[in-house]
Design a protein around this motif. Structure first.
Motif, mmCIF file in Angstrom:
data_model
loop_
_atom_site.group_PDB
_atom_site.id
_atom_site.type_symbol
_atom_site.label_atom_id
_atom_site.label_comp_id
_atom_site.label_asym_id
_atom_site.label_seq_id
_atom_site.Cartn_x
_atom_site.Cartn_y
_atom_site.Cartn_z
ATOM 1 N N TYR A 145 0.828 -1.214 0.000
ATOM 2 C CA TYR A 145 0.000 0.000 0.000
ATOM 3 C C TYR A 145 0.862 1.262 0.000
ATOM 4 C CZ TYR A 145 -4.211 -2.765 0.665
ATOM 5 O OH TYR A 145 -5.251 -3.644 0.474
ATOM 6 N N PHE A 146 2.149 1.127 0.310
ATOM 7 C CA PHE A 146 3.055 2.272 0.260
ATOM 8 C C PHE A 146 3.589 2.466 -1.158
ATOM 9 C CE2 PHE A 146 4.566 1.234 4.878
ATOM 10 C CZ PHE A 146 3.277 1.423 5.331
ATOM 11 N N ASN A 147 4.070 1.364 -1.705
ATOM 12 C CA ASN A 147 4.692 1.357 -3.030
ATOM 13 C C ASN A 147 4.846 -0.109 -3.413
ATOM 14 O OD1 ASN A 147 5.997 2.060 -5.382
ATOM 15 N ND2 ASN A 147 7.570 3.307 -4.388
ATOM 16 N N SER A 148 5.288 -0.375 -4.618
ATOM 17 C CA SER A 148 5.495 -1.766 -5.004
ATOM 18 C C SER A 148 6.619 -2.371 -4.170
ATOM 19 C CB SER A 148 5.839 -1.862 -6.486
ATOM 20 O OG SER A 148 6.029 -3.216 -6.840
ATOM 21 N N MET A 149 6.355 -3.509 -3.569
ATOM 22 C CA MET A 149 7.347 -4.194 -2.750
ATOM 23 C C MET A 149 8.062 -5.295 -3.525
ATOM 24 S SD MET A 149 7.557 -2.752 0.186
ATOM 25 C CE MET A 149 7.229 -1.148 -0.540
ATOM 26 N N TYR B 36 -2.173 0.560 6.966
ATOM 27 C CA TYR B 36 -1.373 0.513 5.747
ATOM 28 C C TYR B 36 -2.040 1.215 4.560
ATOM 29 C CZ TYR B 36 1.709 -2.633 8.278
ATOM 30 O OH TYR B 36 2.579 -3.165 9.205
ATOM 31 N N PRO B 37 -3.321 0.969 4.279
ATOM 32 C CA PRO B 37 -3.948 1.679 3.161
ATOM 33 C C PRO B 37 -4.054 3.192 3.390
ATOM 34 C CG PRO B 37 -5.189 -0.295 3.698
ATOM 35 C CD PRO B 37 -4.211 -0.082 4.817
ATOM 36 N N ILE B 38 -4.375 3.596 4.614
ATOM 37 C CA ILE B 38 -4.522 5.025 4.902
ATOM 38 C C ILE B 38 -3.176 5.735 4.784
ATOM 39 C CG2 ILE B 38 -5.066 6.721 6.703
ATOM 40 C CD1 ILE B 38 -7.224 4.741 7.700
#
Length: 268
Positions: free
Chosen positions: A149-153, A236-238
């Motif tokens: 949810y932050f960036n591609s892991m 995580y999504p927020i």
């Protein structure tokens, strides 16, 4: 036929393509599908074969006109499925394989059958191969899925996955321009386990003419849309939405300067 196929989309970067092929260890056993997405700067098949030292076959596919990377990728995936490759890997023109990358990743999936896609930590360099920073990713499935949810892991040119999962999740989305990989990974995360290997197995080139920089705002907007499509009320999504809205308005020169200064990008 080998059990691994490497998918490389191509668009006007013959020097980068040769560099990428040259980086593959001679002991590796894999075939390669190169999809030319309607390029004007054509590559020479004879020269490419001379620069490919590994044990495998090069296949060439040509689009008459430019359609976009997601279409080139999907074309390659269909061929991978039809030919029955066990594993499909990715690499972009100009990016470099480190060590026996594909053998290491395939062995990992062979030994961890519950995991269907594996990436690795990555080194980032500039156009002249000068080191910029390291990308250190979460290694286990739970942390990868939370921090997606932050960036591609998973770093797209560094992945290898079980080809058959395409039958369950479908192909790359054509509705998320410049973020088709992010959407693809989210789709995989809904049904399968994911992992990264701690070793640096791929070196990526940060090119100021590359799609990820030229179309950065489009990419971040698409990433925000994908997060919304997979949203639930939780930390995580927020946090991920807030983080990406900040990235949307922040100039890339500032972001790159921070990464260069830190030299070690960790996703925490």
């Amino acid at each position: 036929m080998n059990k691994i196929v490497l998918l490389i989309p191509y668009y006007n970067n013959s020097i980068g393509l040769i560099k990428s092929l040259n980086s593959i260890d001679a002991s590796e056993e894999l075939d390669i599908i190169i999809v030319d997405d309607g390029s004007k700067n054509k590559f020479d098949e004879v020269i490419l074969r001379k620069n490919f030292k590994a044990k495998g076959t090069l296949y060439f596919e040509y689009f008459k006109k430019n359609q976009g990377i997601e279409f080139a990728l999907n074309h390659g995936l269909k061929i991978s499925l039809e030919k029955g490759y066990k594993y499909t890997a990715r690499l972009d023109c100009g990016d470099v394989c480190l060590g026996k990358r594909f053998a290491i990743q395939a062995a990992f999936l062979d030994q961890n059958t519950e995991v269907k896609i594996v990436g690795s930590n990555v080194l980032a360099v500039d156009n002249n191969d000068n080191y910029l920073y390291s990308i250190n990713l979460p290694l286990n499935d739970k942390e990868i899925k939370n921090k997606m949810y932050f960036n591609s892991m998973l770093i797209h040119p560094a992945i290898l996955f079980t080809t058959s999962i395409i039958n369950a999740i479908g192909f790359y989305s054509t509705n998320h321009k410049s973020a088709e990989d992010f959407a693809f990974f989210f789709a995989i995360s809904k049904k399968f386990k994911m992992a990264n290997i701690e070793q640096y197995l791929t070196q990526i080139e940060i090119n100021d003419k590359g799609i990820s920089i030229q179309k950065r705002r489009q990419q971040v907007k698409a990433r925000i849309q994908i997060i919304k499509e997979n949203f639930y009320f939780g930390y995580y999504p927020i946090y991920g939405l807030i983080r990406n809205y900040i990235l949307l308005i922040m100039p890339y020169t500032i972001i790159l300067a921070i990464k260069k200064r830190v030299k070690n990008e960790r996703f925490s």
